[in-house]
Design a protein around this motif. Sequence first.
Motif, PDB file in Angstrom:
ATOM      1  N   THR A   1      59.158 -25.536  84.894  1.00 28.59           N
ATOM      2  CA  THR A   1      57.703 -25.605  84.784  1.00 28.59           C
ATOM      3  C   THR A   1      57.191 -24.434  83.961  1.00 28.59           C
ATOM      4  N   LEU A   2      56.393 -24.710  82.953  1.00 25.74           N
ATOM      5  CA  LEU A   2      55.739 -23.675  82.169  1.00 25.74           C
ATOM      6  C   LEU A   2      54.542 -23.184  82.970  1.00 25.74           C
ATOM      7  N   LEU A   3      54.499 -21.886  83.279  1.00 26.08           N
ATOM      8  CA  LEU A   3      53.428 -21.336  84.100  1.00 26.08           C
ATOM      9  C   LEU A   3      52.188 -20.991  83.294  1.00 26.08           C
ATOM     10  N   GLY A   4      52.316 -20.692  82.016  1.00 24.53           N
ATOM     11  CA  GLY A   4      51.174 -20.334  81.187  1.00 24.53           C
ATOM     12  C   GLY A   4      50.900 -18.841  81.217  1.00 24.53           C
ATOM     13  N   SER A   5      49.630 -18.469  80.973  1.00 30.98           N
ATOM     14  CA  SER A   5      49.247 -17.060  80.967  1.00 30.98           C
ATOM     15  C   SER A   5      47.795 -16.929  81.398  1.00 30.98           C
ATOM     16  N   LEU A   6      47.344 -15.696  81.528  1.00 30.73           N
ATOM     17  CA  LEU A   6      45.943 -15.420  81.864  1.00 30.73           C
ATOM     18  C   LEU A   6      45.118 -15.158  80.601  1.00 30.73           C
ATOM     19  N   GLY A   7      45.548 -15.702  79.494  1.00 31.01           N
ATOM     20  CA  GLY A   7      44.805 -15.560  78.244  1.00 31.01           C
ATOM     21  C   GLY A   7      45.456 -14.640  77.242  1.00 31.01           C
ATOM     22  N   GLY A   8      46.425 -13.854  77.683  1.00 29.88           N
ATOM     23  CA  GLY A   8      47.158 -12.976  76.776  1.00 29.88           C
ATOM     24  C   GLY A   8      48.401 -13.681  76.269  1.00 29.88           C
ATOM     25  N   ASP A   9      49.303 -12.918  75.689  1.00 30.65           N
ATOM     26  CA  ASP A   9      50.552 -13.469  75.186  1.00 30.65           C
ATOM     27  C   ASP A   9      51.391 -14.011  76.333  1.00 30.65           C
ATOM     28  N   GLU A  10      51.952 -15.223  76.173  1.00 31.38           N
ATOM     29  CA  GLU A  10      52.749 -15.821  77.235  1.00 31.38           C
ATOM     30  C   GLU A  10      54.013 -15.025  77.541  1.00 31.38           C
ATOM     31  N   TRP A  11      54.544 -14.283  76.581  1.00 28.53           N
ATOM     32  CA  TRP A  11      55.754 -13.507  76.845  1.00 28.53           C
ATOM     33  C   TRP A  11      55.476 -12.383  77.836  1.00 28.53           C
ATOM     34  N   ARG A  12      54.189 -12.075  78.088  1.00 29.16           N
ATOM     35  CA  ARG A  12      53.847 -11.038  79.058  1.00 29.16           C
ATOM     36  C   ARG A  12      53.587 -11.619  80.440  1.00 29.16           C
ATOM     37  N   THR A  13      53.964 -12.839  80.702  1.00 26.80           N
ATOM     38  CA  THR A  13      53.819 -13.464  82.011  1.00 26.80           C
ATOM     39  C   THR A  13      55.138 -13.357  82.749  1.00 26.80           C
ATOM     40  N   ILE A  14      55.108 -12.709  83.922  1.00 23.84           N
ATOM     41  CA  ILE A  14      56.317 -12.510  84.717  1.00 23.84           C
ATOM     42  C   ILE A  14      56.059 -13.005  86.132  1.00 23.84           C
ATOM     43  N   ALA A  15      56.846 -13.957  86.604  1.00 22.79           N
ATOM     44  CA  ALA A  15      56.788 -14.405  87.998  1.00 22.79           C
ATOM     45  C   ALA A  15      57.632 -13.450  88.832  1.00 22.79           C
ATOM     46  N   THR A  16      57.080 -12.941  89.939  1.00 24.09           N
ATOM     47  CA  THR A  16      57.811 -11.970  90.755  1.00 24.09           C
ATOM     48  C   THR A  16      58.199 -12.484  92.127  1.00 24.09           C
ATOM     49  N   CYS A  17      57.534 -13.536  92.624  1.00 22.81           N
ATOM     50  CA  CYS A  17      57.843 -14.008  93.977  1.00 22.81           C
ATOM     51  C   CYS A  17      57.428 -15.460  94.158  1.00 22.81           C
ATOM     52  N   LEU A  18      58.016 -16.098  95.168  1.00 23.34           N
ATOM     53  CA  LEU A  18      57.845 -17.510  95.440  1.00 23.34           C
ATOM     54  C   LEU A  18      57.857 -17.706  96.942  1.00 23.34           C
ATOM     55  N   ASN A  19      56.941 -18.531  97.466  1.00 21.20           N
ATOM     56  CA  ASN A  19      56.987 -18.814  98.899  1.00 21.20           C
ATOM     57  C   ASN A  19      57.603 -20.188  99.158  1.00 21.20           C
ATOM     58  N   ASN A  20      57.699 -20.566 100.432  1.00 16.73           N
ATOM     59  CA  ASN A  20      58.334 -21.835 100.803  1.00 16.73           C
ATOM     60  C   ASN A  20      57.490 -23.058 100.450  1.00 16.73           C
ATOM     61  N   ASN A  21      56.240 -22.873 100.056  1.00 12.24           N
ATOM     62  CA  ASN A  21      55.358 -23.980  99.685  1.00 12.24           C
ATOM     63  C   ASN A  21      55.305 -24.208  98.178  1.00 12.24           C
ATOM     64  N   GLY A  22      56.038 -23.409  97.413  1.00  9.50           N
ATOM     65  CA  GLY A  22      56.052 -23.549  95.964  1.00  9.50           C
ATOM     66  C   GLY A  22      54.991 -22.735  95.253  1.00  9.50           C
ATOM     67  N   ASP A  23      54.238 -21.877  95.985  1.00  7.95           N
ATOM     68  CA  ASP A  23      53.275 -20.984  95.347  1.00  7.95           C
ATOM     69  C   ASP A  23      54.037 -19.839  94.696  1.00  7.95           C
ATOM     70  N   VAL A  24      53.627 -19.462  93.501  1.00 11.36           N
ATOM     71  CA  VAL A  24      54.269 -18.394  92.744  1.00 11.36           C
ATOM     72  C   VAL A  24      53.245 -17.290  92.511  1.00 11.36           C
ATOM     73  N   ALA A  25      53.658 -16.039  92.606  1.00 10.20           N
ATOM     74  CA  ALA A  25      52.803 -14.909  92.238  1.00 10.20           C
ATOM     75  C   ALA A  25      53.546 -14.072  91.214  1.00 10.20           C
ATOM     76  N   GLY A  26      52.773 -13.385  90.394  1.00  8.04           N
ATOM     77  CA  GLY A  26      53.349 -12.534  89.369  1.00  8.04           C
ATOM     78  C   GLY A  26      52.236 -11.854  88.607  1.00  8.04           C
ATOM     79  N   TYR A  27      52.528 -11.443  87.372  1.00  5.64           N
ATOM     80  CA  TYR A  27      51.515 -10.772  86.570  1.00  5.64           C
ATOM     81  C   TYR A  27      51.582 -11.260  85.133  1.00  5.64           C
ATOM     82  N   SER A  28      50.421 -11.156  84.450  1.00  3.62           N
ATOM     83  CA  SER A  28      50.305 -11.697  83.105  1.00  3.62           C
ATOM     84  C   SER A  28      49.285 -10.897  82.311  1.00  3.62           C
ATOM     85  N   GLY A  29      49.460 -10.872  81.004  1.00  7.08           N
ATOM     86  CA  GLY A  29      48.490 -10.231  80.135  1.00  7.08           C
ATOM     87  C   GLY A  29      47.200 -11.036  80.048  1.00  7.08           C
TER      88      GLY A  29
END
Length: 158
Positions: A46-74
């Motif tokens: 799955t392509l997660l996308g970005s917060l408006g900055g460069d997509e290469w600056r999007t890093i997923a850091t964690c995942l829960n049992n429901n499939g929610d992902v958290a991380g950081y992005s430019g």
Amino acid sequence: MGQRPTVSNRKSLRKTGLLVSITAVFGVLFLLLKPSPDARQEYEVTLLGSLGGDEWRTIATCLNNNGDVAGYSGTEAKETHGFIWNASSGMRDIGSLGGSWTQPEDINDNAWVVGHAYVEEKITHAFLWTEEEGMIDLGTLGGKESVAKGINNAGVIV
């Protein structure tokens, strides 16, 4: 001639029978979920996308049992903000503590996110983010800085 892009970040972890591989290749971030050897499930990239900055600056850091992902992005403002992503609502900016950097470290099954963020440049405080309350500065234990590294489903933060 320019150098060919290569893998810029790779992280693997095990959570509930899944082997999670987070890889940025050719400027595109993918979250690859593969069944662990003892699981009999299939997953797709799955392509997660970005917060408006460069997509290469999007890093997923964690995942829960429901499939929610958290991380950081430019962002478009050239800051780095934390995000929460799920299949139904996509990527959402979880904000900051006033500085230019936010980094989630863990997400529980309630989709509560913990991590650290700048309160001013180069000074970080631990935070808790929930859908209901937004980002909450957890302060320090008397020092200058703090970091939250994990949260369980009871809401206990480490």
